[in-house]
Design a protein around this motif. Structure first.
Motif, PDB file in Angstrom:
ATOM      1  N   ILE A 243       0.825  -1.204   0.000  1.00 36.65           N
ATOM      2  CA  ILE A 243       0.000   0.000   0.000  1.00 36.65           C
ATOM      3  C   ILE A 243       0.860   1.255   0.000  1.00 36.65           C
ATOM      4  N   HIS A 244       1.871   1.275   0.862  1.00 41.81           N
ATOM      5  CA  HIS A 244       2.695   2.477   0.998  1.00 41.81           C
ATOM      6  C   HIS A 244       3.686   2.654  -0.148  1.00 41.81           C
ATOM      7  N   SER A 245       3.838   1.636  -0.977  1.00 42.05           N
ATOM      8  CA  SER A 245       4.748   1.770  -2.113  1.00 42.05           C
ATOM      9  C   SER A 245       4.189   2.690  -3.178  1.00 42.05           C
ATOM     10  N   LYS A 246       2.839   2.861  -3.196  1.00 36.48           N
ATOM     11  CA  LYS A 246       2.155   3.684  -4.211  1.00 36.48           C
ATOM     12  C   LYS A 246       2.374   3.137  -5.615  1.00 36.48           C
ATOM     13  N   LYS A 247       2.660   1.836  -5.735  1.00 32.24           N
ATOM     14  CA  LYS A 247       2.911   1.254  -7.058  1.00 32.24           C
ATOM     15  C   LYS A 247       1.843   0.230  -7.455  1.00 32.24           C
ATOM     16  N   LEU A 248       0.748   0.197  -6.723  1.00 34.55           N
ATOM     17  CA  LEU A 248      -0.311  -0.729  -7.090  1.00 34.55           C
ATOM     18  C   LEU A 248      -1.021  -0.211  -8.338  1.00 34.55           C
ATOM     19  N   THR A 249      -1.500  -1.134  -9.143  1.00 34.79           N
ATOM     20  CA  THR A 249      -2.075  -0.721 -10.426  1.00 34.79           C
ATOM     21  C   THR A 249      -3.567  -0.449 -10.342  1.00 34.79           C
ATOM     22  N   GLY A 250      -4.334  -1.378  -9.814  1.00 36.42           N
ATOM     23  CA  GLY A 250      -5.749  -1.132  -9.684  1.00 36.42           C
ATOM     24  C   GLY A 250      -6.510  -1.225 -10.990  1.00 36.42           C
ATOM     25  N   GLU A 251      -7.719  -0.667 -11.005  1.00 38.13           N
ATOM     26  CA  GLU A 251      -8.564  -0.705 -12.184  1.00 38.13           C
ATOM     27  C   GLU A 251      -8.460   0.606 -12.951  1.00 38.13           C
ATOM     28  N   TRP A 252      -9.216   0.722 -14.045  1.00 42.32           N
ATOM     29  CA  TRP A 252      -8.982   1.803 -15.000  1.00 42.32           C
ATOM     30  C   TRP A 252     -10.032   2.898 -14.969  1.00 42.32           C
ATOM     31  N   LEU A 253      -9.563   4.125 -15.063  1.00 43.48           N
ATOM     32  CA  LEU A 253     -10.351   5.275 -15.504  1.00 43.48           C
ATOM     33  C   LEU A 253      -9.832   5.585 -16.902  1.00 43.48           C
ATOM     34  N   ILE A 254     -10.705   5.504 -17.902  1.00 45.60           N
ATOM     35  CA  ILE A 254     -10.290   5.642 -19.299  1.00 45.60           C
ATOM     36  C   ILE A 254     -10.681   7.025 -19.817  1.00 45.60           C
ATOM     37  N   TYR A 255      -9.752   7.664 -20.521  1.00 40.33           N
ATOM     38  CA  TYR A 255     -10.013   9.002 -21.034  1.00 40.33           C
ATOM     39  C   TYR A 255      -9.203   9.237 -22.308  1.00 40.33           C
ATOM     40  N   LYS A 256      -9.482  10.345 -22.968  1.00 39.13           N
ATOM     41  CA  LYS A 256      -8.729  10.723 -24.159  1.00 39.13           C
ATOM     42  C   LYS A 256      -8.474  12.221 -24.128  1.00 39.13           C
ATOM     43  N   ARG A 257      -7.247  12.607 -24.467  1.00 40.19           N
ATOM     44  CA  ARG A 257      -6.885  14.022 -24.530  1.00 40.19           C
ATOM     45  C   ARG A 257      -6.932  14.469 -25.983  1.00 40.19           C
ATOM     46  N   HIS A 258      -7.712  15.497 -26.263  1.00 39.62           N
ATOM     47  CA  HIS A 258      -7.903  15.981 -27.637  1.00 39.62           C
ATOM     48  C   HIS A 258      -7.956  17.502 -27.607  1.00 39.62           C
ATOM     49  N   ASN A 259      -7.080  18.125 -28.388  1.00 36.93           N
ATOM     50  CA  ASN A 259      -7.010  19.597 -28.428  1.00 36.93           C
ATOM     51  C   ASN A 259      -6.891  20.189 -27.024  1.00 36.93           C
ATOM     52  N   ASN A 260      -6.013  19.570 -26.216  1.00 33.88           N
ATOM     53  CA  ASN A 260      -5.720  20.023 -24.849  1.00 33.88           C
ATOM     54  C   ASN A 260      -6.921  19.927 -23.909  1.00 33.88           C
ATOM     55  N   ILE A 261      -7.876  19.080 -24.248  1.00 32.45           N
ATOM     56  CA  ILE A 261      -9.033  18.837 -23.391  1.00 32.45           C
ATOM     57  C   ILE A 261      -9.097  17.357 -23.070  1.00 32.45           C
ATOM     58  N   ASN A 262      -9.269  17.028 -21.787  1.00 28.90           N
ATOM     59  CA  ASN A 262      -9.446  15.637 -21.379  1.00 28.90           C
ATOM     60  C   ASN A 262     -10.922  15.260 -21.459  1.00 28.90           C
TER      61      ASN A 262
ATOM     62  N   TYR B  48     -13.289  12.335 -20.314  1.00 27.11           N
ATOM     63  CA  TYR B  48     -13.299  11.187 -19.418  1.00 27.11           C
ATOM     64  C   TYR B  48     -14.439  10.252 -19.827  1.00 27.11           C
ATOM     65  N   PHE B  49     -14.074   9.008 -20.149  1.00 27.74           N
ATOM     66  CA  PHE B  49     -15.013   8.068 -20.743  1.00 27.74           C
ATOM     67  C   PHE B  49     -15.747   7.195 -19.724  1.00 27.74           C
ATOM     68  N   CYS B  50     -14.989   6.406 -18.959  1.00 29.76           N
ATOM     69  CA  CYS B  50     -15.646   5.378 -18.146  1.00 29.76           C
ATOM     70  C   CYS B  50     -14.685   4.756 -17.149  1.00 29.76           C
ATOM     71  N   LEU B  51     -15.259   3.990 -16.237  1.00 26.80           N
ATOM     72  CA  LEU B  51     -14.514   3.092 -15.364  1.00 26.80           C
ATOM     73  C   LEU B  51     -14.559   1.700 -15.985  1.00 26.80           C
ATOM     74  N   ALA B  52     -13.466   0.977 -15.884  1.00 19.53           N
ATOM     75  CA  ALA B  52     -13.428  -0.376 -16.437  1.00 19.53           C
ATOM     76  C   ALA B  52     -12.449  -1.219 -15.639  1.00 19.53           C
ATOM     77  N   LYS B  53     -12.708  -2.520 -15.622  1.00 22.79           N
ATOM     78  CA  LYS B  53     -11.778  -3.463 -15.013  1.00 22.79           C
ATOM     79  C   LYS B  53     -10.882  -4.029 -16.099  1.00 22.79           C
ATOM     80  N   HIS B  54      -9.591  -4.161 -15.784  1.00 23.44           N
ATOM     81  CA  HIS B  54      -8.647  -4.599 -16.804  1.00 23.44           C
ATOM     82  C   HIS B  54      -8.957  -5.994 -17.325  1.00 23.44           C
ATOM     83  N   ASN B  55      -9.653  -6.813 -16.531  1.00 26.62           N
ATOM     84  CA  ASN B  55      -9.961  -8.164 -16.997  1.00 26.62           C
ATOM     85  C   ASN B  55     -11.354  -8.292 -17.604  1.00 26.62           C
ATOM     86  N   GLU B  56     -11.978  -7.150 -17.946  1.00 24.51           N
ATOM     87  CA  GLU B  56     -13.203  -7.209 -18.748  1.00 24.51           C
ATOM     88  C   GLU B  56     -12.882  -7.643 -20.176  1.00 24.51           C
ATOM     89  N   GLY B  57     -11.690  -7.269 -20.633  1.00 19.82           N
ATOM     90  CA  GLY B  57     -11.304  -7.533 -22.019  1.00 19.82           C
ATOM     91  C   GLY B  57     -11.378  -6.258 -22.841  1.00 19.82           C
TER      92      GLY B  57
END
Length: 242
Positions: A192-211, A213-222
């Motif tokens: 926990i204190h290492s701050k290197k855990l990966t966890g699940e995803w917040l997916i987003y895209k940066r376009h024309n300097n604007i983020n 934000y798409f969705c939450l997803a689990k990496h093993n959804e596929g």
């Protein structure tokens, strides 16, 4: 006193048992009618919070707003995951996240230029400029936290990661006269204190300097399932990204 290999095996078994006990299957849940008034109030609250977090710059999909409101209400979100990416076995699990922490993560991304692009070949994300950031390691109330702690220490074959052997030796020597639980607890705290855990995803895209934000997803959804069932909906909402 137990030898080091036995201690490691017992800790690994305890992690596996704890993960199994924390996985919430759809069949474990009672289905109750949705309180529409409470949910709509939560959606409004999430949108109000986003108006501050996004600082009139970033954009957030309706899908993500609904996900955050769902978790704010403590309803839990259904995810269909693959037990093994190499086969077709799927299970339904419920995850509970802390929406306030994810909103704070969005606020941090608004002040950061860092992007973690999906770059895997033959992925539906490839070449589309879609990024991910991790959130689940610190926000989940379900199994993901333990899974990530386990993955911090162990390879898929159950052996310690090579770069974690010295850390485990240090913990083992410190708690050699104690119990396996004390060793496991120390390993949990170290991860926990290492701050290197990966966890699940917040997916987003940066376009024309604007983020966007798409969705939450689990990496093993596929990747393909995430793209087909979530990302495409967001592209429909934000056609300027196509």
């Amino acid at each position: 006193m137990i030898d080091k290999q036995t201690a490691m095996n017992l800790v690994l078994n305890d992690f596996n048992e704890l993960i199994s006990s924390r996985i919430v299957h759809l069949s474990d849940c009672n289905i109750t009618p949705l309180d529409n008034e409470k949910f709509e109030s939560s959606i409004l609250d999430v949108r109000n919070r986003l108006s501050v977090k996004l600082n009139n710059n970033g954009k957030c999909s309706a899908l993500l707003v609904n996900q955050l409101a769902t978790h704010q209400c403590g309803l839990g979100e259904l995810f269909i995951i693959k037990e093994n990416k190499d086969d077709n076995n799927e299970i339904s699990v419920i995850e509970f996240y802390q929406s306030s922490e994810i909103l704070n993560l969005i606020e941090n991304l608004e002040t950061s230029l860092e992007e973690n692009l999906f770059t895997s070949r033959n992925s539906p994300f490839e070449g589309k400029g879609i990024s991910k950031t991790h959130h689940g390691a610190y926000n989940t109330l379900g199994a993901s936290l333990v899974i990530n702690v386990k993955n911090y220490w162990f390879k898929k074959n159950g052996q310690l990661h090579n770069d974690k052997e010295d850390e485990f030796d240090e913990i083992y020597k410190k708690y050699i006269s104690g119990t396996v639980n004390s060793i496991q607890h120390a390993m949990h705290q170290k991860a926990i204190h290492s701050k290197k855990l990966t966890g699940e995803w917040l997916i987003y895209k940066r376009h024309n300097n604007i983020n966007y934000y798409f969705c939450l997803a689990k990496h093993n959804e596929g990747d393909q399932e995430i793209y087909d069932n979530k990302i495409l909906k967001c592209f429909q909402e934000f056609p300027e990204l196509l």
